[in-house]
Design an enzyme around this catalytic site. Structure first.
Site, short mmCIF file in Angstrom:
data_model
loop_
_atom_site.label_atom_id
_atom_site.label_comp_id
_atom_site.label_asym_id
_atom_site.label_seq_id
_atom_site.Cartn_x
_atom_site.Cartn_y
_atom_site.Cartn_z
CD GLU A 20 -3.34 0.32 1.92
OE1 GLU A 20 -3.06 -0.09 3.06
OE2 GLU A 20 -4.50 0.37 1.49
CD GLU A 64 -2.62 1.07 -4.81
OE1 GLU A 64 -2.63 0.12 -3.99
OE2 GLU A 64 -3.62 1.45 -5.45
CB CYS A 88 -7.67 -3.50 5.05
SG CYS A 88 -7.02 -1.91 5.45
CB SER A 148 -5.41 0.75 -1.90
OG SER A 148 -4.52 -0.33 -1.98
CE LYS A 188 -11.36 -8.13 6.79
NZ LYS A 188 -10.48 -7.75 5.68
CD GLU A 198 -11.83 -8.91 2.22
OE1 GLU A 198 -11.59 -9.38 3.35
OE2 GLU A 198 -11.26 -7.89 1.78
CD GLU A 218 -13.80 -10.02 -6.74
OE1 GLU A 218 -14.69 -10.84 -7.07
OE2 GLU A 218 -14.04 -8.95 -6.15
CB CYS A 258 -10.86 -4.26 13.32
SG CYS A 258 -10.15 -3.70 11.78
#
Ligand code: SF4
Ligand code: SF4
Ligand code: FES
Lengths: 594, 192
Positions: free
Chosen positions: A281, A284, A301, A321, A360, A363, A368, A505
């Site tokens: 990250e 990036e 995230c 990102s 999560k 996710e 993908e 979180c």
């Protein structure tokens, strides 16, 4: 200064500022008036009426949660009339509620059950027709059981006022009133972003996570499979609460031992992949800043935020990102790097993660996310589900001897644990970005300006003569406000950290349910969990992701360099607009904890 | 992919009505904010469509900036609003005591079986809807059934298929219009 009001509650003299409610005034002198629909961070709705009190001169029994104090008021919260009324109200609610406490997952931690016991309900007098609805388990994250719903509306309000998602609303009327997504769609088809905040706010088990413990047990006991597990940072400072310990206590070592006892062959640390995320990250971000890429860059995230962006703000998708989240990076590495290194067939690896998060689960199921050709992560357990499994296995968690994570994906720096708290990803990224841009080492690693439990934070960091402007936000209603103002040109940043859940979180939708008089979004609890994570950071020898020796090794042996071809293929992804297109709540004041 | 993608092709008729709805919204005087138009817009929707389809609620949601869950909440709260289309042929089956004793329940079973819908539902082609009523006032001729304005008496299940067939002939659906639409949100709306 506010005008002060004097009143008497249960013969105690109370002085509070004008504008406070009777409930607040009572709280201030240690009187807890029962409540089901009230939450200090949500608008008052007076749906449940269990907070009724007697006020001298009033004919009926007013609700304490929305009645303002006035000078000379005489309040009785515990008279025979009040007790009788509350009891009747609770009884009426119970009459329309399933009688399956023994097999309910909120047994012993249910606000309704608690009231029934406290008010001595020994028989149910109003046996009548009871509502019947099917369970909605369409979503991989959230299970909805409308039969257990009291219609308190807290889920509707948290989803709207704190998350700005408005997935749920009341529908129909009278006996047929229910809480549902639009058009009676199921949860999966709705705009729900799976954050699970509604599961924390629901007083009963009408909203819970989709439990996968049975599936995990089955795979743990399958001799063909190698079960590998990873644990997220925020889990370790909250899991103790499931066993009666104080919030914030670091239970990392005990958790590792417990997971081995449950049958996991290999126990890795999501904090390792948090360090890895920072490598990618930060790289990036530097690319985007130096090569005039799309800015601001948003962190990726938090999967609730990602889905929110897909539904509500697809115009910002390119700002997210491309890094996968730490969970998915770890999942990808386990089935590629680790499988290769140990000669395991990725098809036979059962990869589990333990997360503070319900989103999560969604996710992990994204099609993908399959770097190895197989799903990166096979099953996601919330903190609550892990607590359940540990109890099922009869493991005396608090008495366990601790142990450490396995190599080679178990080592982490101080930059990783703070991923679990609002501001932490930003701080971790700044530590690495600063040093790699300036080539000098940071004099002070603590970026205190990005810490704290405020809903929106801003900071400027001078790096190589440029002022890098950053923002940190949690709660998607707060985010909607921020995005709106970015569009209007009122705000501009290089880098924005977004965490879906209040506090980050540590306040995730999969964390232990509030117990007793603690509320969801309870400042004291969240503060302790946050302190727990900062303490883990402070106690680490190495506190910068790029100095993690195992990270260096993985790049040398396998990934090449940050942003390189292999890294890109395994650790990055893209997102797409998603239907139905959502309409966010109108921009309101920033929501803060505490 | 999830099956959230609800992109439906809209027929010409729906498109036309959505355009009319669009004009109605554009022509409404905004007093406080756009959201406060919701009640009036829902009324207009029911007038235009005869009921309030999900497509229209989604359209309104985007036009007024009100989340669709809340529009659905309001539309289902008021009895006046109807969320399912009225059938072309409304079947009212009497479930008063006399009709019930005379075998009304078996007639109902037959209707459900033939139409594959339950009470208060409408067939997919919009032709038939089954409703239950209390006493139509001709108990001597029970069981009794009414289809729009026609009354059928002394019914037995065996007679049901022929009655339905008659209305099927009468109500041959018109040819389907070709669909053209611009996608907005999960549903579709006509060009702006
Ligand atoms: S999981 Fe989050 S987005 Fe979904 S209904 Fe609950 S609060 Fe709303
Ligand atoms: S689902 Fe839970 S939070 Fe939502 S209204 Fe029902 S009882 Fe309240
Ligand atoms: S807490 Fe006051 S009405 Fe529910």
């Amino acid at each position: 200064m506010n005008k002060q009001i004097n009143l008497r509650i249960d013969n105690i003299n109370v002085t509070v500022p004008e504008g406070q409610t009777v409930m607040q005034a009572a709280d201030s002198v240690g009187i807890h008036i029962p409540r089901l629909c009230f939450h200090p961070k949500l608008s008052a709705m007076t749906a449940c009426r269990v907070c009724v009190v007697e006020i001298a001169g009033r004919r009926n029994l007013p609700t304490a949660c929305n009645t303002e104090v006035s000078e000379g008021m005489e309040v009785k919260t515990n008279s025979a009339v009040v007790r009788r009324a509350r009891r009747d109200i609770v009884e009426l609610i119970l009459d329309n509620h399933p009688r399956d406490c023994q097999i309910c997952e909120r047994n012993n931690n249910c606000e309704l059950q608690e009231l029934a016991v406290v008010f001595n309900l020994d028989k149910l007098a109003y046996e009548g027709e009871r509502k019947k609805y099917a369970i909605d388990d369409s979503s991989p994250s959230i299970k909805r059981n409308p039969e257990k719903c009291l219609l308190c509306g807290k889920c509707v309000r948290v989803c709207s006022e704190i998350q700005g998602v408005n997935a749920l609303s009341y529908a129909h009327r009278g006996f047929r009133t229910t809480v549902t997504p639009a058009f009676g769609l199921n949860q999966q088809e709705s705009v729900c972003i799976n954050c699970g905040q509604c599961t924390l706010f629901c007083p009963t088990a009408a909203l819970t996570e989709r439990d996968v413990t049975e599936q995990v047990w089955a795979n743990l006991q399958d001799p063909e499979k190698t079960a590998v597990v990873q644990v997220a940072p925020a889990v370790r400072v909250a899991i103790g609460e499931g066993f009666g310990l104080e919030p914030g206590r670091d239970m990392t070592a005990e958790t590792v031992t417990a997971l081995r006892r449950l049958g996991f062959k290999v126990v890795f640390d999501t904090q390792f992949s948090a360090d890895l995320t920072i490598m990618e990250e930060a790289h990036e971000l530097i690319q985007r800043i130096t090569k005039k890429g799309k800015l601001p860059m948003f962190t990726s995230c938090s999967p609730g935020w990602v889905k929110y962006c897909e539904h509500f703000h697809p115009e910002f998708l390119e700002n997210i990102s491309t890094c996968k989240s730490p969970q998915q990076m770890m999942g990808a590495l386990i089935k590629t790097y680790y499988a290769k290194k140990t000669g395991l067939d990725p098809a036979k690896i059962y990869s589990v993660s333990v997360m503070p998060c319900t989103a999560k689960k969604f996710e992990a199921g994204r099609t993908e996310m399959n770097a190895s050709g197989y799903q990166d992560v096979d099953a996601v357990l919330t903190t609550r589900e892990l607590v359940k499994m540990i109890k099922q296995a009869g493991i005396k968690f608090t008495e366990l001897k601790g142990s450490s994570f396995d190599e080679p994906l178990g080592e982490s720096t101080g930059a990783a644990p703070i991923f679990g708290v609002t501001g932490g990803v930003m701080e971790a990224a700044l530590r690495t970005a600063y040093e790699s841009l300036t080539g000098t080492s940071l004099p002070n690693l603590d970026f205190t300006s990005v810490r704290g439990l405020a809903g929106i934070k801003e900071a400027g960091v001078e790096i190589n003569g440029t002022q890098v402007k950053v923002a940190i936000v949690y709660g998607l209603a707060n985010l909607h406000k921020l995005l709106t103002e970015i569009k209007e040109g009122k705000r501009s940043y290089h880098f924005v950290e977004v965490m879906t859940c209040p506090g980050g979180c540590i306040g995730g939708g999969g964390q232990p349910y509030p117990k007793g008089v603690t509320e969801p979004m309870d400042f004291a609890v969240y503060q302790k969990r946050a302190q727990g994570l900062y303490a883990i950071d402070a106690n680490k020898q190495i506190r910068k992701s790029h100095e993690n020796p195992q990270i260096k090794k993985v790049y040398d042996e396998f990934l090449g360099h940050p942003g390189g071809e292999t890294a890109h293929k395994l650790l990055h992804t893209h997102y797409h607009p998603r239907t139905p297109k959502g309409i966010a709540s109108k921009v309101k004041d920033t929501v803060n904890i505490g | 992919m999830t099956k959230t993608a609800k992109t439906k092709e809209l027929d010409k008729d729906t498109q036309k009505k959505l355009l009319q709805l669009n004009d109605f919204i554009a022509g409404s005087k905004v007093l406080k904010d756009k959201q406060s138009l919701l009640m009036g817009v829902l009324h207009q929707t029911q007038t235009l469509f005869g009921y309030i389809p999900a497509t229209a609620m989604d359209f309104i949601s985007h036009k007024l900036g009100v989340p669709s869950a809340h529009i659905y909440g309001m539309a289902t709260f008021y009895n006046y609003f109807q969320l399912t289309p009225k059938a072309r042929y409304q079947i009212y089956l009497c479930k008063g005591t006399a009709c019930y004793v005379a075998g009304g329940a078996r007639v109902l079973d037959k209707l459900k079986e033939e139409l594959r819908i339950g009470v208060d539902e409408v067939t997919a082609d919009g032709l038939f809807g089954i409703n239950i009523t209390r006493c139509l006032g001709c108990c001597g001729l029970s069981p009794v059934m009414q289809v729009n304005d026609d009354i059928y008496v002394r019914l037995v299940p065996e007679k049901v298929p022929a009655i339905l067939a008659k209305y099927r002939r009468l109500g041959q659906p018109k040819k389907k219009a070709k669909a053209t639409a611009v996608a907005v949100g999960g549903f579709e709306q006509p060009g702006k």
